[in-house]
Design a protein around this motif. Sequence first.
Motif, PDB file in Angstrom:
ATOM      1  N   PRO A   1       0.091  -2.612  -2.817  1.00  0.00           N
ATOM      2  CA  PRO A   1       1.350  -3.178  -2.321  1.00  0.00           C
ATOM      3  C   PRO A   1       1.997  -4.171  -3.281  1.00  0.00           C
ATOM      4  O   PRO A   1       3.224  -4.244  -3.364  1.00  0.00           O
ATOM      5  CB  PRO A   1       0.951  -3.860  -1.010  1.00  0.00           C
ATOM      6  CG  PRO A   1      -0.529  -3.996  -1.054  1.00  0.00           C
ATOM      7  CD  PRO A   1      -1.018  -2.867  -1.892  1.00  0.00           C
TER       8      PRO A   1
ATOM      9  N   THR B   1       2.735   1.807  -1.562  1.00  0.00           N
ATOM     10  CA  THR B   1       2.458   0.518  -0.918  1.00  0.00           C
ATOM     11  C   THR B   1       1.051   0.490  -0.319  1.00  0.00           C
ATOM     12  O   THR B   1       0.442  -0.578  -0.193  1.00  0.00           O
ATOM     13  CB  THR B   1       3.484   0.211   0.184  1.00  0.00           C
ATOM     14  OG1 THR B   1       3.573   1.327   1.076  1.00  0.00           O
ATOM     15  CG2 THR B   1       4.846  -0.064  -0.421  1.00  0.00           C
ATOM     16  N   GLU B   2       0.526   1.657   0.049  1.00  0.00           N
ATOM     17  CA  GLU B   2      -0.847   1.720   0.550  1.00  0.00           C
ATOM     18  C   GLU B   2      -1.850   1.623  -0.596  1.00  0.00           C
ATOM     19  O   GLU B   2      -2.924   1.058  -0.449  1.00  0.00           O
ATOM     20  CB  GLU B   2      -1.069   3.019   1.321  1.00  0.00           C
ATOM     21  CG  GLU B   2      -0.281   3.102   2.627  1.00  0.00           C
ATOM     22  CD  GLU B   2      -0.622   4.348   3.418  1.00  0.00           C
ATOM     23  OE1 GLU B   2      -1.533   5.094   2.979  1.00  0.00           O
ATOM     24  OE2 GLU B   2       0.013   4.592   4.452  1.00  0.00           O
TER      25      GLU B   2
ATOM     26  N   SER C   1       3.682  -1.974  -6.224  1.00  0.00           N
ATOM     27  CA  SER C   1       4.257  -0.681  -5.836  1.00  0.00           C
ATOM     28  C   SER C   1       5.478  -0.311  -6.669  1.00  0.00           C
ATOM     29  O   SER C   1       5.656   0.856  -7.036  1.00  0.00           O
ATOM     30  CB  SER C   1       4.621  -0.692  -4.343  1.00  0.00           C
ATOM     31  OG  SER C   1       5.595  -1.692  -4.069  1.00  0.00           O
TER      32      SER C   1
ATOM     33  N   SER D   1      -5.395  12.462  -2.403  1.00  0.00           N
ATOM     34  CA  SER D   1      -5.352  11.219  -1.624  1.00  0.00           C
ATOM     35  C   SER D   1      -5.523  10.044  -2.570  1.00  0.00           C
ATOM     36  O   SER D   1      -5.987  10.192  -3.706  1.00  0.00           O
ATOM     37  CB  SER D   1      -6.458  11.209  -0.563  1.00  0.00           C
ATOM     38  OG  SER D   1      -7.732  11.307  -1.186  1.00  0.00           O
TER      39      SER D   1
ATOM     40  N   GLU E   1       7.245   3.706  -0.442  1.00  0.00           N
ATOM     41  CA  GLU E   1       6.849   3.205   0.876  1.00  0.00           C
ATOM     42  C   GLU E   1       5.738   4.049   1.493  1.00  0.00           C
ATOM     43  O   GLU E   1       4.812   3.518   2.107  1.00  0.00           O
ATOM     44  CB  GLU E   1       8.064   3.180   1.803  1.00  0.00           C
ATOM     45  CG  GLU E   1       9.069   2.080   1.473  1.00  0.00           C
ATOM     46  CD  GLU E   1      10.214   2.044   2.460  1.00  0.00           C
ATOM     47  OE1 GLU E   1      10.245   2.909   3.360  1.00  0.00           O
ATOM     48  OE2 GLU E   1      11.084   1.165   2.336  1.00  0.00           O
ATOM     49  N   GLU E   2       5.820   5.380   1.340  1.00  0.00           N
ATOM     50  CA  GLU E   2       4.846   6.256   2.005  1.00  0.00           C
ATOM     51  C   GLU E   2       3.480   6.242   1.330  1.00  0.00           C
ATOM     52  O   GLU E   2       2.448   6.296   2.006  1.00  0.00           O
ATOM     53  CB  GLU E   2       5.379   7.691   2.053  1.00  0.00           C
ATOM     54  CG  GLU E   2       4.449   8.645   2.791  1.00  0.00           C
ATOM     55  CD  GLU E   2       5.083   9.991   3.074  1.00  0.00           C
ATOM     56  OE1 GLU E   2       4.340  10.941   3.392  1.00  0.00           O
ATOM     57  OE2 GLU E   2       6.323  10.112   2.987  1.00  0.00           O
ATOM     58  N   TYR E   3       3.471   6.192   0.014  1.00  0.00           N
ATOM     59  CA  TYR E   3       2.212   6.324  -0.716  1.00  0.00           C
ATOM     60  C   TYR E   3       1.795   5.069  -1.497  1.00  0.00           C
ATOM     61  O   TYR E   3       0.662   4.611  -1.395  1.00  0.00           O
ATOM     62  CB  TYR E   3       2.291   7.504  -1.693  1.00  0.00           C
ATOM     63  CG  TYR E   3       2.444   8.851  -1.025  1.00  0.00           C
ATOM     64  CD1 TYR E   3       1.566   9.272  -0.034  1.00  0.00           C
ATOM     65  CD2 TYR E   3       3.467   9.709  -1.400  1.00  0.00           C
ATOM     66  CE1 TYR E   3       1.696  10.512   0.577  1.00  0.00           C
ATOM     67  CE2 TYR E   3       3.612  10.951  -0.803  1.00  0.00           C
ATOM     68  CZ  TYR E   3       2.730  11.358   0.185  1.00  0.00           C
ATOM     69  OH  TYR E   3       2.876  12.574   0.779  1.00  0.00           O
TER      70      TYR E   3
END
Length: 427
Positions: free
Chosen positions: A48, A44-45, A51, A108, A40-42
Amino acid sequence: MFQALKKSSPHRLFVIATLAIFSAAISMSLRVAISDSVREEYLTEIDPARSVTLMTEALGISFFGFALSLFFGSLLLDFFGIRRVLAFAGLAFATGACFVIFSGSLASGMGVFWLIWFGMLLQGIGWGSVEAASNPLIATIYPDDMIHRMNVLHAWWPAGIVVGGLWSVGAGLGNVDWRIVMAGVLIPSLTTTWLTLRSEFPKTARVTAGISFKDMVLEIFRRPSFFIWFGAMFLTAASELAPGQLVELVLTQTVGIRGIIILIYVSGMMFVFRHFAGSLSHRLSPVGLLWFSGLFAAVGLYLFSIATNPVLAILAATFWGAGVCFMWPTMVAQAAERYPNGGSWTIGLIGTAGALSIHFVLPVLGRIYDEAKLEAAGGEVAFAAASAADVDAALRIAAESTFQTMALVPAALLFVFGGVWLMERKK
């Protein structure tokens, strides 16, 4: 009391081996427990729609690391020594956890994914090192009580999953950050390294018996029946470990309780049942025990596919847990008993087969799940725009498809072990 034991006493070494297995289990339990938070934190960004696939790839690479270190660790165990391999394992768990914990601070985008991936690879390498050293150690110090001792040793695998699971559930109730949850692996892993460095370990049974390295390597070719067991380990490991990796990602969203709670329940069952493996294998024979294991595992996985509430999920978990309980340690013990000249090599190859199985199977299951949910929702765009109710319906269909596919794996074991069992009964 522990300090009073001789540095090379069998009891002391058995305790260290169980602590190493315990550390490996906590490491795996916490990887599963934090997987949904990490996704969810990483992830899905990052992507998505994929994931879950990305997360299962990261989880799955730990099994490749497991296979890699187990393959070479078992082959070269007598060169490095049991002591060095176990000490290295504890350090690998700790280092791998740190890569996962600090991934978001060090990179990142996809760089975060690759740091998570690498951290889980390191933890898998630590796990393989534990198996490469601890199984031959038990075969060496308890040659006349191998199936019982091997199952008791591996009873501390589910014990570690229970402790890691309870820690993660308690931390979740207290809204503790997943990074702190992951840090829980540092205590048992570094303790394993410290105790290992303060102890003395024997040469393996293969070296003690005077069997050469060449004869150890050639054992599997001189006795090709070994490859039946090697292939069967692909199926037994997939039946046990692949569903265990999926419960948090898949079942949490379909049965009304966190998947890690199901994993804790099953692990508690396994801890108790593995202490009775010796008497059960004596009554049924080891192969008979494995046949019934496949039957119960297939039923349990199918029940998972139709579970829609906590009661059905626990019922499914009971069947599945009873099925997979004895698989791994009994397969390892059978390799050691049936192919003694193979030493740590044949034991390690069995574990390598299991690890490779999960490495390949887990991402496939992730893709099956993601593709099924998108198909049920009407495509990627429709899924992204779907209401909460429609998403839940798609996830239930995806879970059903995934677990029904998995149920075919232990079902195939009924034919493998059934054939071996019948041939041995005729003899």
